[in-house]
Each structure stands twice: as C-alpha cells, then as structure tokens.
Design an enzyme around this catalytic site. Structure first.
Site, mmCIF file in Angstrom:
data_model
loop_
_atom_site.group_PDB
_atom_site.id
_atom_site.type_symbol
_atom_site.label_atom_id
_atom_site.label_comp_id
_atom_site.label_asym_id
_atom_site.label_seq_id
_atom_site.Cartn_x
_atom_site.Cartn_y
_atom_site.Cartn_z
ATOM 1 N N GLY A 43 0.816 -1.202 0.000
ATOM 2 C CA GLY A 43 0.000 0.000 0.000
ATOM 3 C C GLY A 43 0.849 1.252 0.000
ATOM 4 N N VAL A 44 0.185 2.341 -0.312
ATOM 5 C CA VAL A 44 0.823 3.644 -0.215
ATOM 6 C C VAL A 44 -0.039 4.471 0.723
ATOM 7 C CG1 VAL A 44 1.606 5.685 -1.463
ATOM 8 C CG2 VAL A 44 1.658 3.477 -2.581
ATOM 9 N N ASP A 158 1.783 -9.068 11.919
ATOM 10 C CA ASP A 158 2.940 -8.368 11.347
ATOM 11 C C ASP A 158 3.463 -7.346 12.354
ATOM 12 O OD1 ASP A 158 4.912 -7.845 9.528
ATOM 13 O OD2 ASP A 158 3.664 -6.622 8.198
HETATM 14 N N1 ATP Z 1 -2.310 6.365 10.401
HETATM 15 C C1 ATP Z 1 -1.012 6.638 10.184
HETATM 16 N N2 ATP Z 1 -0.466 7.723 10.754
HETATM 17 C C2 ATP Z 1 0.830 8.035 10.520
HETATM 18 N N3 ATP Z 1 1.668 7.310 9.744
HETATM 19 C C3 ATP Z 1 1.172 6.221 9.150
HETATM 20 C C4 ATP Z 1 -0.186 5.831 9.333
HETATM 21 N N4 ATP Z 1 -0.399 4.703 8.622
HETATM 22 C C5 ATP Z 1 0.766 4.411 8.022
HETATM 23 N N5 ATP Z 1 1.718 5.322 8.327
HETATM 24 C C6 ATP Z 1 3.110 5.326 7.835
HETATM 25 O O1 ATP Z 1 3.155 4.699 6.568
HETATM 26 C C7 ATP Z 1 4.009 3.548 6.609
HETATM 27 C C8 ATP Z 1 3.420 2.452 5.739
HETATM 28 O O2 ATP Z 1 2.135 2.097 6.241
HETATM 29 P P1 ATP Z 1 1.630 0.602 6.280
HETATM 30 O O3 ATP Z 1 2.582 -0.215 7.116
HETATM 31 O O4 ATP Z 1 0.218 0.564 6.685
HETATM 32 O O5 ATP Z 1 1.786 0.222 4.736
HETATM 33 P P2 ATP Z 1 2.066 -1.206 4.137
HETATM 34 O O6 ATP Z 1 2.087 -1.072 2.664
HETATM 35 O O7 ATP Z 1 1.105 -2.193 4.667
HETATM 36 O O8 ATP Z 1 3.532 -1.453 4.744
HETATM 37 P P3 ATP Z 1 4.336 -2.801 5.048
HETATM 38 O O9 ATP Z 1 4.705 -3.384 3.732
HETATM 39 O O10 ATP Z 1 5.550 -2.323 5.830
HETATM 40 O O11 ATP Z 1 3.487 -3.674 5.893
HETATM 41 C C9 ATP Z 1 4.123 3.168 8.082
HETATM 42 O O12 ATP Z 1 5.341 2.526 8.407
HETATM 43 C C10 ATP Z 1 3.989 4.510 8.776
HETATM 44 O O13 ATP Z 1 5.238 5.136 8.880
#
Ligand code: ATP
EC number: 2.7.11.1
Length: 441
Positions: A43-44, A158
């Site tokens: 995700g982004v 995770d």
């Molecule tokens: N609600 C939020 N408030 C502030 N920062 C956030 C929030 N959600 C996500 N982030 C930032 O964005 C980054 C990526 O978010 P997230 O982990 O949900 O994405 P992902 O694509 O599932 O990542 P991963 O592959 O690491 O699991 C987080 O490490 C965090 O720094």
C-alpha cells in the site's frame, strides 16, 4: 412499475456519477489528499485533511489485486485489513479507522494521523538504539495493545517496529497496518503474510504456527531490536538454530530482567514460550516507566544515523495543490524512505537501507517493507521540543518552520502505479460526471 424504473434509472445515475456513499467522488468531497506519507509492499499511505473540520488523517490506498483475504462489513465485501482494523478501532493503542472507500482500482482506508508522529523504526533509527527505560515505556503499551486485539479475536501477524506509530507529544503508541491480520483462532495457521525475520521457528520448520505464540515471538524480536538497534536473527537458519548456541548476545548493557523477558518470548518451543498474559505480568513490564517528558528530555537531539538531503516533500496528487490550511498543518515528521530495506539480523542494523553496502544482503522481506525515510535530527529536535509545550500552535509552528526550509526542494517521485490508478479514477469520475449530464438531458 414506473416507480421501479425511475428508481433503477436513479441508481444507474448514481453509479455512473460515482455517487455511491463509498465512491471516489464522495472521498474527494470529504478529504483533501496531500503528499505521500509512506509506503510498504502492499500500500501507499498519503497525508490528507478532512475538509469538514480540518482533521489530519492518513489515507492508505491498497490495490484490489493485492488483497489476499476478504471479509464482509454490513454485507459489503471488503479487504480483511479493513474488517480487522474496524474490529480493533476502539482499542486505545490501535490506529482509529475513520472511514473507507471503494474505487475500481482498490480501497482507500482513512485513519487517524497522530501529529506529530514517527514510526518506531525511524524512532529507533534516529537514536541508534533506545534506552531500557524508553523500551519499557513503548513495549508495555504495545504488549497491552496486542493482548487487547487478541481479546477481540484479532491476530495482527505483522508486529514490528515499522507498524507502530508514536505520537511525539504524548509518547502513546498506535499499532498500524492490519494488512496481514486475521481472525484469531485456537487451531494452527498454515499461511503467513508477515515479516520473515519476526517469524517463529515453527513456521520455518513445520509451516505451522499458533496465533498467540507467534505474536509473543514477534514481540520478543521487537523488544530485542529496540534495545540493540538490530534484529536478533539474520536469517531462517539463525531463527531455527540460535537456541542451540546459548543465550542471545546483547550489544548494550541491559538488566537481567529484560534479558529474562526476551528469552521467555524467544523460547524455541512454542509450548514452552511465555504467554501474552505472562508478558504483561513480567516484573520488567510491570515496573512503572518514567514519564514521556523525562524520557525525551535531551534524548531526541541525538544525531539520526543519516542526515538526509533527499527528505523531499512528495508529489501532491494530481489536481490538488497545497492549500493554506495544509501549510498551517504541515506534514508529519516522517517522509519518504529509501527503497531497498531488508530484514537482516544478527550484527546488522535492523534498518539496513542505511548500513554499509558490504553488510547489505539482498534477501527480500517476505511481505511488506515501508519505505519511509527517518526524519532528520533537526526535525526530531524541533518536534519534540515543541511538544514539551504541548499547545497545537507550538508543535505546528516548529514543524512548519522546519518544513518551510525544505519548500524549495524538488518533489520526490511517488509510486507511479498508484498515482496512475488514482488519477485514472479521478478522470473516470470526471467523465462520469459528463455522462451524468448527458443522462440528465
Ligand atoms: N495512520 C497513520 N499515521 C501516521 N503514519 C502512518 C499511518 N499509517 C501508516 N503510516 C506510515 O506509513 C508507513 C506504511 O504504512 P503501512 O505499514 O500501513 O503500509 P504497508 O504497505 O502495509 O507497509 P508494510 O509493507 O511495511 O506492511 C508506516 O510505516 C507509517 O510510517
């Protein structure tokens, strides 16, 4: 009959206009999407502002094709991530789900965004490693949260420093990223979507694990990592054989209590491993932590491991420009992280994107790796010092001043796939509006 036909026509119009209550045009009406906040494997995440009350929010876009598990909320099919987050949203230590939207390309998850905040990966990185007192302050909150999730029958799967966001004003932690989460059950799991080096040995040896026991293992890895600034295991072989080599090495002087807790969490045999309840009742966890104010006094002023010059303000989405309002609610402390982080362990920094090249292994994480850059020491200092006088004005002004210095820097290229997807949705919506006009005529 005539009534039914006109109702169907009305519904069709709504559909073509994207006017579903969870459609993109509704989202656009309710939120102003801003620059990129971070990204991971699936995700982004974007900064955004709720237009009705200027609440700062985070919006995560997940592509439909990346959704592995589905669930239902009020009869609507949604990614399991949304469902699990919704189930835990009342838990204090979990990021609050505010809203979600469905677009043809994927889903938009609107969450609270503590301000100013930093994820724990960057927080640890910013200080090299954190003190035992700080580790206690953060870890006990995380352990309580994981226990509460489990009581709500949600298994996060995770748990890692990247998935914990720290509110820099209060020090409270928020568990994020329920992308690998699933319903807790008593029986074993035979699927895994988390991060390999936080994964227990039984997964590698038997391709099976029990939910709670695996969560305890990950918490052990997280705690070890917080104290040492590096992961306890370098690869699967280490995970499965380290117990044969005696106690884990510690690279900093720490109390025997915390070593005892870590060894209980990282017990090889899942049936001998301590329980989540035992973690909460462990004397090290139960000891009253220092206050956040005392813990952060002069601490965050330490130099971060990398003084980044590429700490750019990310590209703002398509048609939106930065408004006056965003300037008075500037970005969070974190910005785009370099790609290429890996999950290396023993003797290596957990944040290997910034380790010397010779130490970098090319091993990929099993699942997600967020790509945020650590904030600079100047930013950290400004945010935390401002937070000591926790009026909105001071915190915002401090960061605003820091950010204004960076205003001239060139924008960071955002993930083109995601931007393309969102832009496509935007232009489709515009086209639909036109066809809506035709329909009206
Ligand atoms: N609600 C939020 N408030 C502030 N920062 C956030 C929030 N959600 C996500 N982030 C930032 O964005 C980054 C990526 O978010 P997230 O982990 O949900 O994405 P992902 O694509 O599932 O990542 P991963 O592959 O690491 O699991 C987080 O490490 C965090 O720094």
């Amino acid at each position: 009959m005539k009534k039914l036909a006109s109702l169907q026509f009305f519904n069709l119009k709504l559909l073509l206009n994207g006017e579903s209550s969870r459609g993109f045009s509704k989202f656009k009406k309710n939120y102003k999407l801003k620059a990129e906040l971070g990204r991971g494997g699936f995700g982004v995440v974007y900064r955004a502002v709720r237009t009705s009350d200027n609440t700062l929010v985070a919006v995560k876009f997940i592509e439909r094709s990346n959704v592995k598990e589905w669930a239902r909320i009020n009869g609507e099919q949604v990614p399991m991530e949304i469902c699990m987050l919704a189930k835990c949203s009342k838990i204090r230590g979990v990021i609050r789900l505010l809203d979600w939207y469905s677009i043809p390309e994927g889903f938009l998850i609107v969450m609270e965004r503590p301000y100013p905040c930093i994820d724990m990966f960057d927080f640890i990185k910013g200080q090299g490693k954190i003190s035992e007192e700080m580790a206690r302050f953060l870890f006990r909150q995380i352990a309580v949260t994981v226990h509460e999730c489990v009581q709500n029958r949600v298994l996060h799967r995770d748990l890692k420093d990247e998935n914990v966001v720290i509110d820099l004003v209060t020090g409270s932690t928020k568990l994020i990223d329920f992308g690998a989460a699933t319903v807790l059950r008593r029986s074993q799991y035979s699927d895994f979507q988390g991060t390999r080096l936080y994964c227990p040995p039984e997964w590698f040896l038997h391709s099976l694990y029990l939910g709670r026991e695996a969560a305890v293992w990950s918490l052990g890895v997280l705690l070890y990592n917080s104290l040492n600034g590096r992961l306890p295991f370098r690869n699967e072989k280490d995970i499965c054989t380290a117990h044969l080599l005696g106690p884990l090495p510690f690279f900093v002087p720490v109390s025997s209590e915390v070593k005892d807790l870590i060894s209980k969490c990282l017990t090889f045999d899942p049936f001998q491993r301590c329980s989540l309840e035992a973690i909460l009742n462990h004397p090290w966890v139960k000891q009253q932590p220092l206050s956040w104010e005392l813990l952060t006094k002069n601490k965050v002023q330490k130099k971060t491991s990398v003084e980044k010059s590429d700490d750019h303000i990310s590209e703002t989405l398509g048609e939106q420009s930065e408004t006056e309002e965003e300037r008075s609610h500037p970005t969070t402390v974190s910005t785009s992280k370099q790609p290429g982080t890996s999950d290396e362990g023993v003797g290596l920094s957990a944040s290997s994107s910034h380790t010397p090249p010779k130490k970098q292994h090319k091993e990929h994480r099993m699942a997600k790796t967020s790509l945020l850059a650590p904030p600079t020491s100047v930013e950290m200092k400004a945010a935390v010092q401002a937070s000591k006088t926790p009026t909105q004005f001071n915190v915002h002004t401090a960061l605003k001043n820091q950010r204004q210095i960076k205003k001239h820097q060139s924008p960071h290229a955002a993930n083109s796939t995601v931007l393309t997807a969102l832009r496509r949705a935007m232009s489709r919506e515009a086209q639909n509006r036109i066809s809506g006009v035709f329909l009206q005529n």
